[in-house]
Design an enzyme around this catalytic site. Structure first.
Site, PDB file in Angstrom:
ATOM      1  N   ASN A   1       0.859  -1.190   0.000  1.00 41.07           N
ATOM      2  CA  ASN A   1       0.000   0.000   0.000  1.00 41.07           C
ATOM      3  C   ASN A   1       0.901   1.249   0.000  1.00 41.07           C
ATOM      4  O   ASN A   1       1.688   1.448   0.929  1.00 41.07           O
ATOM      5  CB  ASN A   1      -0.894  -0.043   1.246  1.00 41.07           C
ATOM      6  CG  ASN A   1      -1.847   1.137   1.295  1.00 41.07           C
ATOM      7  OD1 ASN A   1      -1.443   2.266   1.060  1.00 41.07           O
ATOM      8  ND2 ASN A   1      -3.100   0.884   1.609  1.00 41.07           N
TER       9      ASN A   1
ATOM     10  N   HIS B   1       1.002   6.275   1.719  1.00 39.58           N
ATOM     11  CA  HIS B   1       1.735   7.225   2.558  1.00 39.58           C
ATOM     12  C   HIS B   1       2.914   7.882   1.854  1.00 39.58           C
ATOM     13  O   HIS B   1       3.502   8.824   2.376  1.00 39.58           O
ATOM     14  CB  HIS B   1       2.113   6.577   3.887  1.00 39.58           C
ATOM     15  CG  HIS B   1       0.887   6.278   4.699  1.00 39.58           C
ATOM     16  ND1 HIS B   1      -0.111   7.227   4.895  1.00 39.58           N
ATOM     17  CD2 HIS B   1       0.442   5.150   5.294  1.00 39.58           C
ATOM     18  CE1 HIS B   1      -1.098   6.686   5.596  1.00 39.58           C
ATOM     19  NE2 HIS B   1      -0.784   5.428   5.847  1.00 39.58           N
TER      20      HIS B   1
ATOM     21  N   HIS C   1      -5.545   3.736  -1.861  1.00 36.00           N
ATOM     22  CA  HIS C   1      -6.879   4.047  -1.317  1.00 36.00           C
ATOM     23  C   HIS C   1      -7.281   5.427  -1.824  1.00 36.00           C
ATOM     24  O   HIS C   1      -6.638   6.417  -1.500  1.00 36.00           O
ATOM     25  CB  HIS C   1      -6.803   4.027   0.222  1.00 36.00           C
ATOM     26  CG  HIS C   1      -8.117   4.186   0.903  1.00 36.00           C
ATOM     27  ND1 HIS C   1      -8.274   3.992   2.253  1.00 36.00           N
ATOM     28  CD2 HIS C   1      -9.351   4.523   0.440  1.00 36.00           C
ATOM     29  CE1 HIS C   1      -9.538   4.192   2.587  1.00 36.00           C
ATOM     30  NE2 HIS C   1     -10.212   4.533   1.513  1.00 36.00           N
TER      31      HIS C   1
ATOM     32  N   ARG D   1      -9.484   8.012  -1.167  1.00 32.26           N
ATOM     33  CA  ARG D   1     -10.414   8.452  -0.114  1.00 32.26           C
ATOM     34  C   ARG D   1     -11.307   9.574  -0.632  1.00 32.26           C
ATOM     35  O   ARG D   1     -10.919  10.324  -1.525  1.00 32.26           O
ATOM     36  CB  ARG D   1      -9.637   8.926   1.121  1.00 32.26           C
ATOM     37  CG  ARG D   1      -8.904   7.812   1.855  1.00 32.26           C
ATOM     38  CD  ARG D   1      -8.364   8.311   3.191  1.00 32.26           C
ATOM     39  NE  ARG D   1      -9.427   8.504   4.143  1.00 32.26           N
ATOM     40  CZ  ARG D   1      -9.738   7.663   5.135  1.00 32.26           C
ATOM     41  NH1 ARG D   1      -9.031   6.572   5.318  1.00 32.26           N
ATOM     42  NH2 ARG D   1     -10.730   7.923   5.960  1.00 32.26           N
TER      43      ARG D   1
ATOM     44  N   ARG E   1      -7.149  12.810   0.574  1.00 30.83           N
ATOM     45  CA  ARG E   1      -6.084  13.329   1.455  1.00 30.83           C
ATOM     46  C   ARG E   1      -4.691  12.871   1.040  1.00 30.83           C
ATOM     47  O   ARG E   1      -3.707  13.482   1.391  1.00 30.83           O
ATOM     48  CB  ARG E   1      -6.344  12.960   2.916  1.00 30.83           C
ATOM     49  CG  ARG E   1      -6.240  11.489   3.209  1.00 30.83           C
ATOM     50  CD  ARG E   1      -6.375  11.199   4.688  1.00 30.83           C
ATOM     51  NE  ARG E   1      -7.721  11.454   5.183  1.00 30.83           N
ATOM     52  CZ  ARG E   1      -8.206  10.923   6.311  1.00 30.83           C
ATOM     53  NH1 ARG E   1      -7.432  10.161   7.056  1.00 30.83           N
ATOM     54  NH2 ARG E   1      -9.428  11.169   6.709  1.00 30.83           N
TER      55      ARG E   1
ATOM     56  N   GLU F   1      -8.670   0.637  -3.001  1.00 34.36           N
ATOM     57  CA  GLU F   1      -9.623   0.626  -1.890  1.00 34.36           C
ATOM     58  C   GLU F   1     -10.497   1.859  -2.020  1.00 34.36           C
ATOM     59  O   GLU F   1      -9.988   2.954  -2.316  1.00 34.36           O
ATOM     60  CB  GLU F   1      -8.875   0.689  -0.554  1.00 34.36           C
ATOM     61  CG  GLU F   1      -7.941  -0.468  -0.331  1.00 34.36           C
ATOM     62  CD  GLU F   1      -6.980  -0.199   0.825  1.00 34.36           C
ATOM     63  OE1 GLU F   1      -6.979   0.918   1.382  1.00 34.36           O
ATOM     64  OE2 GLU F   1      -6.211  -1.108   1.137  1.00 34.36           O
TER      65      GLU F   1
ATOM     66  N   THR G   1      -8.561   3.524   8.236  1.00 33.96           N
ATOM     67  CA  THR G   1      -9.815   2.771   8.169  1.00 33.96           C
ATOM     68  C   THR G   1     -10.062   1.992   9.468  1.00 33.96           C
ATOM     69  O   THR G   1      -9.349   1.041   9.766  1.00 33.96           O
ATOM     70  CB  THR G   1      -9.766   1.779   6.984  1.00 33.96           C
ATOM     71  OG1 THR G   1      -9.219   2.460   5.858  1.00 33.96           O
ATOM     72  CG2 THR G   1     -11.157   1.276   6.650  1.00 33.96           C
TER      73      THR G   1
ATOM     74  N   GLU H   1     -11.271  -9.327   2.412  1.00 35.46           N
ATOM     75  CA  GLU H   1     -10.026  -8.979   3.112  1.00 35.46           C
ATOM     76  C   GLU H   1     -10.388  -8.812   4.580  1.00 35.46           C
ATOM     77  O   GLU H   1     -11.266  -8.010   4.925  1.00 35.46           O
ATOM     78  CB  GLU H   1      -9.416  -7.689   2.552  1.00 35.46           C
ATOM     79  CG  GLU H   1      -8.150  -7.307   3.323  1.00 35.46           C
ATOM     80  CD  GLU H   1      -7.366  -6.149   2.715  1.00 35.46           C
ATOM     81  OE1 GLU H   1      -7.517  -5.876   1.509  1.00 35.46           O
ATOM     82  OE2 GLU H   1      -6.598  -5.523   3.474  1.00 35.46           O
TER      83      GLU H   1
ATOM     84  N   HIS I   1      -4.091  -4.470   7.564  1.00 33.52           N
ATOM     85  CA  HIS I   1      -4.263  -3.306   8.444  1.00 33.52           C
ATOM     86  C   HIS I   1      -3.449  -3.470   9.722  1.00 33.52           C
ATOM     87  O   HIS I   1      -3.649  -4.408  10.474  1.00 33.52           O
ATOM     88  CB  HIS I   1      -5.731  -3.030   8.815  1.00 33.52           C
ATOM     89  CG  HIS I   1      -5.927  -1.578   9.126  1.00 33.52           C
ATOM     90  ND1 HIS I   1      -5.567  -1.022  10.330  1.00 33.52           N
ATOM     91  CD2 HIS I   1      -6.377  -0.556   8.362  1.00 33.52           C
ATOM     92  CE1 HIS I   1      -5.800   0.272  10.302  1.00 33.52           C
ATOM     93  NE2 HIS I   1      -6.288   0.587   9.113  1.00 33.52           N
TER      94      HIS I   1
HETATM   95  N1  PXP Z   1      -6.016  -3.049   3.770  1.00 29.67           N
HETATM   96  C1  PXP Z   1      -6.997  -2.114   3.802  1.00 29.67           C
HETATM   97  C2  PXP Z   1      -8.345  -2.499   3.282  1.00 29.67           C
HETATM   98  C3  PXP Z   1      -6.761  -0.805   4.255  1.00 29.67           C
HETATM   99  O1  PXP Z   1      -7.745   0.100   4.284  1.00 29.67           O
HETATM  100  C4  PXP Z   1      -5.441  -0.467   4.671  1.00 29.67           C
HETATM  101  C5  PXP Z   1      -5.142   0.953   5.100  1.00 29.67           C
HETATM  102  O2  PXP Z   1      -5.341   1.815   4.026  1.00 29.67           O
HETATM  103  C6  PXP Z   1      -4.444  -1.460   4.605  1.00 29.67           C
HETATM  104  C7  PXP Z   1      -4.767  -2.749   4.171  1.00 29.67           C
HETATM  105  C8  PXP Z   1      -3.025  -1.187   4.998  1.00 29.67           C
HETATM  106  O3  PXP Z   1      -2.955  -0.854   6.348  1.00 29.67           O
HETATM  107  P1  PXP Z   1      -1.569  -0.373   6.962  1.00 29.67           P
HETATM  108  O4  PXP Z   1      -1.200   0.915   6.292  1.00 29.67           O
HETATM  109  O5  PXP Z   1      -1.893  -0.218   8.419  1.00 29.67           O
HETATM  110  O6  PXP Z   1      -0.564  -1.448   6.696  1.00 29.67           O
END
Ligand code: PXP
Length: 257
Positions: free
Chosen positions: A6, A9, A42, A44, A48, A69, A100, A148, A211
């Site tokens: 992901n 960030h 993601h 959003r 953001r 996402e 999330t 998921e 997550h």
């Molecule tokens: N999976 C989903 C569905 C999420 O919403 C997120 C956060 O955007 C993640 C995985 C990844 O989470 P993390 O950044 O805490 O590893």
């Protein structure tokens, strides 16, 4: 087990200055070269971090499959049906949340139509749900391609037990238990994920998780063979600041394998 990286960030850091640097697209190429299996972003509602233009550029330029996402938002659904990512993961979204929190409300009125709309456009549809058997069964009824499982509760219990978080102002009050209770709840939480993953596999669903997974807590989740993919962002991007993205990804892949 596959790794979905992901990269939100990286865009968060870009938005801190709004000067188009760092570019999340650069991470896509590094990720591919070090063995990542999928890129997750993601989109959003408040844009953001990831923007519509990032979604377009990443889908157009990436060799790796893209998992977007998103919330059940009509405008976003319409936009994504045109962009055609490989996969969509439907997530709940609250404006005021930092990330999330919790799984999707599977009773959302328009959910079945949205899933169908994506599938009609050759996009796989996944729901991000809490590890709960009745929610897993209800997801199957909706006709999704996969689920998921939200590992946030497991990750937070692990943090409270194995880090100094509980001694700081960021302590998680909902998990402010003594060590014995935390140990038991952590075990229960892992068992819930395990049981739901087996159930979902038996239902012929794709089984994914994510997550809050990090270099400390990923091992126990990676041992659950019925999970085929982990989506991980914050911990890898955070580590990459100090060791570089390539090494941060390689370290995670080693732990997962
Ligand atoms: N999976 C989903 C569905 C999420 O919403 C997120 C956060 O955007 C993640 C995985 C990844 O989470 P993390 O950044 O805490 O590893």
């Amino acid at each position: 087990m596959n790794l979905g990286l992901n990269i939100d960030h990286i865009a968060t850091l870009r938005e801190a200055r709004k000067i188009n640097d760092p570019d999340p697209l650069e991470a896509v190429f590094i990720a591919k070269n070090v063995g990542v299996d999928q890129i997750t972003i993601h989109l959003r509602e408040d844009r953001r971090h990831i923007h519509d233009s990032d979604v377009e550029r990443i889908i157009q330029s990436s060799f790796l499959p893209i998992n977007v996402e998103c919330a059940c938002d009509d405008g976003i659904v319409e936009f994504l049906c045109k962009q055609k990512p490989y996969k969509i993961t439907l997530v709940p979204e609250k404006r005021e949340e930092i990330t999330t929190e919790g799984g999707l409300d599977i009773n959302h009125s328009n959910l079945k139509n949205i899933i169908h709309e994506f599938q009609k456009n050759q996009i796989k549809a996944v729901v991000f749900i809490d590890p709960d058997k009745s929610i897993t069964l209800a997801s199957k009824e909706l006709g999704v391609d996969g689920v998921e499982f939200h590992t946030g509760k497991y990750a937070n219990l692990d943090l409270m037990l194995h880090s100094n978080l509980s001694r700081t102002k960021n302590t998680i009050l909902a998990y402010d238990f003594d060590r014995k209770d935390l140990e038991n709840k952590l075990k229960e939480s892992l068992q819930e994920i395990n049981d739901c993953a087996s159930l979902a596999t038996g239902l012929s669903l794709g089984v994914f998780a994510g997550h809050g997974l990090n270099y400390r807590n990923v091992g126990a989740i990676a041992k659950i063979h019925s999970i085929s993919e982990l989506n991980i962002g914050q911990s890898i991007i955070a580590r990459s600041i100090f060791v570089g993205l390539q090494k941060a990804i390689e370290d995670m892949i080693k732990l997962i394998k």
